[in-house]
Design an enzyme around this catalytic site. Sequence first.
Site, PDB file in Angstrom:
ATOM      1  N   SER A 102       0.710  -1.436  -0.708  1.00 45.69           N
ATOM      2  CA  SER A 102       0.361   0.088  -0.249  1.00 45.69           C
ATOM      3  C   SER A 102       0.401   1.082  -0.252  1.00 45.69           C
ATOM      4  CB  SER A 102      -1.089  -0.099   1.261  1.00 45.69           C
ATOM      5  OG  SER A 102      -1.996  -0.920   0.814  1.00 45.69           O
ATOM      6  N   ASP A 103       2.607   1.909   0.643  1.00 45.12           N
ATOM      7  CA  ASP A 103       2.912   2.082   0.410  1.00 45.12           C
ATOM      8  C   ASP A 103       3.797   2.123  -0.599  1.00 45.12           C
ATOM      9  OD1 ASP A 103       2.891   3.681   3.431  1.00 45.12           O
ATOM     10  OD2 ASP A 103       3.963   1.912   4.655  1.00 45.12           O
ATOM     11  N   LEU A 104       4.153   1.223  -1.601  1.00 45.96           N
ATOM     12  CA  LEU A 104       5.112   1.224  -2.312  1.00 45.96           C
ATOM     13  C   LEU A 104       3.619   1.485  -3.767  1.00 45.96           C
ATOM     14  CD1 LEU A 104       6.942  -2.101  -1.971  1.00 45.96           C
ATOM     15  CD2 LEU A 104       7.531   0.432  -1.487  1.00 45.96           C
TER      16      LEU A 104
END
Length: 398
Positions: free
Chosen positions: A176-178
């Site tokens: 999700s961050d990436l």
Amino acid sequence: MEDSPLPLAGVRVLDLSRVLAGPWATQLLADYGADVVKIEKPGTGDDTRGWGPPYTANGEAAYFHAANRNKKSVAIDMASGEGAQLIRDLASQSDIVVENFKVGGLAKYGLDYASVSAENPKIVYCSITGFGQTGPNSHRPGYDYLIQAMTGLMSVTGQPDGSAGAEPMKVGVAVSDLFTGLYATTAILAALRNAEAIGMGCQLDVALHDCQLAALANQAANFLATGVPPQRLGNAHPSIVPYQVFDTGDGHIVVAVGNDSQFQAFCECLNRPDIGARENWRTNKGRVEDRANLIALISPLLKTRTTQEWAETFNSGGIPHSPIRSVGEALQSDQVAARSQISDHAEGLRTVGQPVPFPGQPNEPPPLLGAHTDQVLRQYLGFDGSSMDNLRTIGAIG
């Protein structure tokens, strides 16, 4: 092309982000030639500097090294009036600001979009949060794990109900961050082009929740088309069969049969052309509808030979396949070596490099905390040694 400047040469980026999504975006900008100045709290810096073990050869947490190459680290205490003014001055000379503070959290420092754009109308100001600047959850902190749970990603990841170890699972890296870092980068580049064309920047409202929801891709599309929530299938694919992990005589192998002609070739490799000849399995639609019976017939066949033996057979037959490697095996593979994806730096530091490089791309390791404070204050703001000594005395810089 080797003598051409990098695509973002001359672009200045003020990086006020920490942890992963924001730093992932600014690392990409730095790779492509932007001058990225990372503002960090004196003494501690980015949270991920302490997210160890493991640690690299220079004592920094390995996690920090994943997202901060090719940047300059400047240690400034934003909470001090003098420190906040320094950051405002840097923002006035930047083309891009990237921040991931809570909604409204930078207003008290005069570093919110309204304040920064009043001094620098062309600024592209990217705000990364868990849930965006609006909506009922905008005030909530957002962490990758929570986002994977809230967007339904975990509901389609893991073994199916009724199987051993069945439970929703998070993905093994912070996807999700990436994803958010990648979406933020593309939006920043589009906004930068527009700002250069019309002389006016904008604020980009980038949310982990929004980006992960978009990255559900076919799983979201399947629900919207049918109203039926996708279910966990373990290592199988909801729309393609056979496309999964199989046990072999000594381990496992992934088989990815992507079309009907490949399925016929796969059956030839199994020495069972009769399987491919069955009318209800000749098309992918039929194989998906009769998944259980087909897999029950194929699985015992794969157990009769080793992973390496099947790999050789599938290579000859043109069948997409792979053993399941460890991270170490993947990083030490011939393919990685041929593509020069591992960068070796001084002091024994090693990092995974930019996967889409340009000629002449920089290859600087992640900086030590505050390594470029003096350099940046001289270059950007014209400070001399005495001025910086005074700032250190009052604790405004590290």
